[in-house]
Design a protein around this motif. Sequence first.
Motif, short mmCIF file in Angstrom:
data_model
loop_
_atom_site.label_atom_id
_atom_site.label_comp_id
_atom_site.label_asym_id
_atom_site.label_seq_id
_atom_site.Cartn_x
_atom_site.Cartn_y
_atom_site.Cartn_z
N ARG A 257 -5.12 5.99 -4.25
CA ARG A 257 -4.80 4.89 -5.15
C ARG A 257 -5.86 3.81 -5.07
N THR A 258 -6.00 3.04 -6.13
CA THR A 258 -6.86 1.87 -6.13
C THR A 258 -6.01 0.68 -5.69
N LEU A 259 -6.33 0.12 -4.53
CA LEU A 259 -5.54 -0.97 -3.96
C LEU A 259 -6.13 -2.31 -4.35
N THR A 260 -5.27 -3.24 -4.76
CA THR A 260 -5.71 -4.61 -5.00
C THR A 260 -5.83 -5.34 -3.67
N ASP A 261 -6.43 -6.53 -3.70
CA ASP A 261 -6.52 -7.33 -2.48
C ASP A 261 -5.12 -7.65 -1.95
N ASP A 262 -4.17 -7.91 -2.85
CA ASP A 262 -2.79 -8.20 -2.42
C ASP A 262 -2.16 -6.98 -1.76
N ASP A 263 -2.44 -5.78 -2.32
CA ASP A 263 -1.94 -4.56 -1.70
C ASP A 263 -2.46 -4.40 -0.27
#
Length: 330
Positions: A257-263
Amino acid sequence: MTDVTQPNDVPLSILDLAQVLSGESVADGLAATVSLARNAERWGYRRVWYAEHHNMPTIASSATAVLIAHVAAHTSTIRLGAGGVMLPNHAPLVIAEQFGTLAELHPDRIDLGLGRAPGTDQTTVRALRRTPGAADTFPSDVQELQGFLGESIIAGVAATPGAGTKVPLFILGSSMFGAQLAAALGLPYAFASHFAPDALEAAVATYRRDFQPSQQLAEPYVIAGAGVIAADTEDEARRLFELTRRARVKTFLGRGRTLTDDDVELLLEGPGGAQVDHMLRYTGVGTGPQVRDWMRRFAVHADADELILVSSAVDRTAAVRALELVAPAG
């Protein structure tokens, strides 16, 4: 842990993952590997090792013997080797021929570290034609390989090149199995504490207690893996360490998955973040003097005769700078 006052108490070496970073070609990554080895030779490191990994687009050391040959041709004195070859992926005779060739081309400069893991995922294991029980014969495969590099134990079969070269073997591991095997065979033992810290103390103690002298080695010899993130300032080292933590979360917990900074922040605060931090347990972070002091303490803690360093920073320039700052000749 006991402190030590000498500047370099044990020899230092490097484990180079031959990384291909974002935006680079494989050729770029391999050129950086050669450059690092040339610098390591100048900085006084004892050896550089490369690990066999497959189906990993960011690691270019899958053809380990070929890479060692290339780097050896561009250096003069530093020892080079596998850290390691995953022996159950190969016939011992073939590995003896490969490393025997290297030893003939570059006398007294070649090491052969051996592991029993596949170094890849299960789909790639099948592509390698590795059988499900391949790891079960690892001890006998090591002895067969040792014979091919000395005097063959199989009548009528000799490694050419290879026979008589006696390329030094090392057993790699992160559990009691490797410690017990290295002790029984009288071989040096390299523990992967840079990413698998749990069994370090027990494994080394078992190895030293049970060690049986051999033709290759009279006394036990332990190499312990250590991560280093050294920078010109402590604040910069801490910043680089945080980038490494985040990169590890994306690699091990992202699962495609492509994780955001929040993730990433959420994962760092949970069990996954604790797992990543545990893997980084034996990582020295700080300025050059701070990390060298940490390495001295870690060598005592690990009861190690040598440290093999992994520069854990995700930025290539910073990673190379870290190894320069903690180098034996620094």
